[in-house]
Design an enzyme around this catalytic site. Sequence first.
Site, PDB file in Angstrom:
ATOM      1  N   ASN A 108       1.155  -0.665  -0.368  1.00 21.91           N
ATOM      2  CA  ASN A 108       0.497   0.212  -0.088  1.00 21.91           C
ATOM      3  C   ASN A 108       0.787   1.590   0.469  1.00 21.91           C
ATOM      4  O   ASN A 108       1.534   1.531   1.004  1.00 21.91           O
ATOM      5  CB  ASN A 108      -1.407   0.029   1.278  1.00 21.91           C
ATOM      6  CG  ASN A 108      -1.975   1.378   0.988  1.00 21.91           C
ATOM      7  OD1 ASN A 108      -2.494   1.367  -0.298  1.00 21.91           O
ATOM      8  ND2 ASN A 108      -2.430   2.241   2.065  1.00 21.91           N
TER       9      ASN A 108
ATOM     10  N   GLN B 212      15.788   9.183   0.714  1.00 17.81           N
ATOM     11  CA  GLN B 212      15.955  10.070  -0.098  1.00 17.81           C
ATOM     12  C   GLN B 212      16.337  10.888  -0.823  1.00 17.81           C
ATOM     13  O   GLN B 212      17.345  10.895  -2.018  1.00 17.81           O
ATOM     14  CB  GLN B 212      14.860   9.673  -0.369  1.00 17.81           C
ATOM     15  CG  GLN B 212      13.769   9.901  -2.017  1.00 17.81           C
ATOM     16  CD  GLN B 212      14.360   9.186  -3.493  1.00 17.81           C
ATOM     17  OE1 GLN B 212      14.045   7.220  -2.708  1.00 17.81           O
ATOM     18  NE2 GLN B 212      14.184   9.811  -4.613  1.00 17.81           N
TER      19      GLN B 212
ATOM     20  N   HIS C 198      26.391   6.086  -8.510  1.00 15.09           N
ATOM     21  CA  HIS C 198      25.573   4.761  -8.135  1.00 15.09           C
ATOM     22  C   HIS C 198      24.438   3.837  -9.449  1.00 15.09           C
ATOM     23  O   HIS C 198      24.902   2.464  -8.893  1.00 15.09           O
ATOM     24  CB  HIS C 198      24.128   5.492  -7.639  1.00 15.09           C
ATOM     25  CG  HIS C 198      23.501   5.650  -8.654  1.00 15.09           C
ATOM     26  ND1 HIS C 198      22.808   7.125  -8.977  1.00 15.09           N
ATOM     27  CD2 HIS C 198      22.516   4.929  -8.145  1.00 15.09           C
ATOM     28  CE1 HIS C 198      22.209   7.200  -9.050  1.00 15.09           C
ATOM     29  NE2 HIS C 198      21.510   5.868  -9.141  1.00 15.09           N
TER      30      HIS C 198
ATOM     31  N   ARG D   2      -1.596  10.807 -16.696  1.00  9.86           N
ATOM     32  CA  ARG D   2      -2.072  11.216 -18.719  1.00  9.86           C
ATOM     33  C   ARG D   2      -0.957  10.555 -19.662  1.00  9.86           C
ATOM     34  O   ARG D   2      -0.941  10.483 -20.534  1.00  9.86           O
ATOM     35  CB  ARG D   2      -2.379  12.398 -18.025  1.00  9.86           C
ATOM     36  CG  ARG D   2      -2.717  12.996 -19.090  1.00  9.86           C
ATOM     37  CD  ARG D   2      -3.456  14.056 -19.668  1.00  9.86           C
ATOM     38  NE  ARG D   2      -3.545  14.505 -21.270  1.00  9.86           N
ATOM     39  CZ  ARG D   2      -4.809  14.964 -21.199  1.00  9.86           C
ATOM     40  NH1 ARG D   2      -5.314  14.483 -20.587  1.00  9.86           N
ATOM     41  NH2 ARG D   2      -4.766  15.411 -22.528  1.00  9.86           N
TER      42      ARG D   2
ATOM     43  N   ARG E  81       1.892  11.206 -27.315  1.00 12.76           N
ATOM     44  CA  ARG E  81       1.058  12.129 -27.941  1.00 12.76           C
ATOM     45  C   ARG E  81       1.570  13.901 -28.232  1.00 12.76           C
ATOM     46  O   ARG E  81       1.445  14.481 -27.384  1.00 12.76           O
ATOM     47  CB  ARG E  81      -0.874  12.155 -27.763  1.00 12.76           C
ATOM     48  CG  ARG E  81      -1.330  13.640 -28.320  1.00 12.76           C
ATOM     49  CD  ARG E  81      -1.720  12.737 -29.484  1.00 12.76           C
ATOM     50  NE  ARG E  81      -2.907  13.589 -30.479  1.00 12.76           N
ATOM     51  CZ  ARG E  81      -4.240  14.250 -30.585  1.00 12.76           C
ATOM     52  NH1 ARG E  81      -5.015  12.730 -29.786  1.00 12.76           N
ATOM     53  NH2 ARG E  81      -5.029  14.470 -30.820  1.00 12.76           N
TER      54      ARG E  81
ATOM     55  N   ARG F  13       9.942  19.909 -11.584  1.00 13.03           N
ATOM     56  CA  ARG F  13      11.596  19.649 -11.315  1.00 13.03           C
ATOM     57  C   ARG F  13      13.029  20.985 -11.519  1.00 13.03           C
ATOM     58  O   ARG F  13      13.506  20.889 -10.127  1.00 13.03           O
ATOM     59  CB  ARG F  13      12.784  19.158 -12.934  1.00 13.03           C
ATOM     60  CG  ARG F  13      13.960  18.684 -12.451  1.00 13.03           C
ATOM     61  CD  ARG F  13      15.226  18.327 -14.092  1.00 13.03           C
ATOM     62  NE  ARG F  13      16.372  18.513 -13.302  1.00 13.03           N
ATOM     63  CZ  ARG F  13      16.694  17.018 -13.643  1.00 13.03           C
ATOM     64  NH1 ARG F  13      16.112  16.358 -13.740  1.00 13.03           N
ATOM     65  NH2 ARG F  13      18.321  17.676 -13.662  1.00 13.03           N
TER      66      ARG F  13
END
Length: 512
Positions: A6, A36, A144, A236, A258, A272
């Site tokens: 989950n 992270q 890495h 999307r 597309r 970003r």
Amino acid sequence: MSKIFNDPIHGTIMLDPLLVKIIDTPQFQRLRNIKQLGGCYFVYPSAAHNRFEHSIGTCFLASKLAHQLKERLDQDIERLEKHEETKTYAKKLKKAKMTPKDLLCIEIAGLCHDIGHGPYSHLFDRLFNKAMKKKDPSTVEWQHEDVSSMMIDHMIATNEDLKDAFVNKFDTDWENRKKFIKDLIEGKKEKTDKKARYYMYEIVANKRNEIDVDKMDYFARDCHGLGMKSNFDHLRYISQCRVMFSSDKPDETTIAVRDKEEYNLYELFHTRIGLFRRAYYHKVTKAIEIMFTDVLVEANDHLLFKNNSGHTVKMSEAWQHPEVYEKLTDSVFDEILMKEDSNKQLEIAKELINNVYKRKLYSLVDETSPVTKIEKQKETMETLLLENTTLSEDDFTVQKVTYSCGMGPRNPITSVYFYTKDNDTDCFPKQKKPSLFLPQIFEEETLRVYSKNDANINVLKKETAKCLIKVGLESVKNSAIDSEHQGNAASKRKLNADGKSGPSKPINKKSR
């Protein structure tokens, strides 16, 4: 058996039994203890997520994109075969078909792409690696991704049940499949002569345009942990992808999207840049990471490990020894604090760690964004500051920070292949931006000077101000020279076009 996870970003995730086998190894579980976002956790307290959950999320998105491409490819082949004029193209597409084993390899690549990370993620393989290179020029630089390949070999070799699972799943071809997984992680499509399969190498690590499932997951996950918003819709985007042969290299496949997704992709790159500005390269984040880098450098000769041969290995050498590297997580900082040794370097390392905890951080003295690309200006800045006899290398550090969309000064959108609603067999890169609201510049560099010694900070501030003026003037001068060259080139173009020299006619504002 399959297992359900989950996830706060993707919801319910179901993984193949082989993927579960990989997760249940010590080499993968260590990712639970590697932040992270490295030092960013000390700036944003909620950014506590680790490489472990990011790797599972990347695996999920790799699976989702791969299944979308496979399904769309099968549909395209079936439809194009029905028409005489597109039968040849359908025959070409058949060479790109994805097998269930290909799908599983792509999922494994997504799962294991970050298994080679060290303490505080990029702090270890970038900042620490460069700092050791500066201290000892014989130090070998590494990434890495290189260690990820090594760790995959080590993980399979030291877990018999995992090796058996690989053999059972891939039969005698399992070694070749392992190599394929490594190439997918590195995005090295040139390692295969089957150019119809090139699109598979753009799923986990897309070297063509930097749009891949790794970034889709960590942008969404990092925004969630940082409490920020992202307008990019990765689901999307995935739904609009298909496999096509590129227009400029008709024997190579690529992931085409597309044309109407162009604006959605600009949102990806906008996200970003925002993450880099507000989090990854936040001035306090960088101060903490510089301090932790100094900790690792100071402790490198004293925090030692034994490899399988019984030889002593330093942290800077651990990337060559997987049995040592798997022990390196964020916990090395606790090991340094607990190490009972009166060595001066270790005492400095301990003091630096405690100073981070006490918020006694390196101070940002000043920063500048030169108009032209910073090449040797970082080294120039360091030289100028050291010319003052009262300053030493221990008093300051100069950092170059680069903000970009992932491809330097280039617009990544121009490396994306688009297809239109009415064209089933041709995809093309867009060279022209459709709106003036979109960015004109795709890379910006900043020089920062941090003080390491409060006793000399006033001298450093004074000298930094002088040096930044010198560096800035040099940049302005270079920019002026570039502009002059561009002006001369423009005059030549006009001369060629009109057959006569002279300045351009003024633009009629009304016609604009």
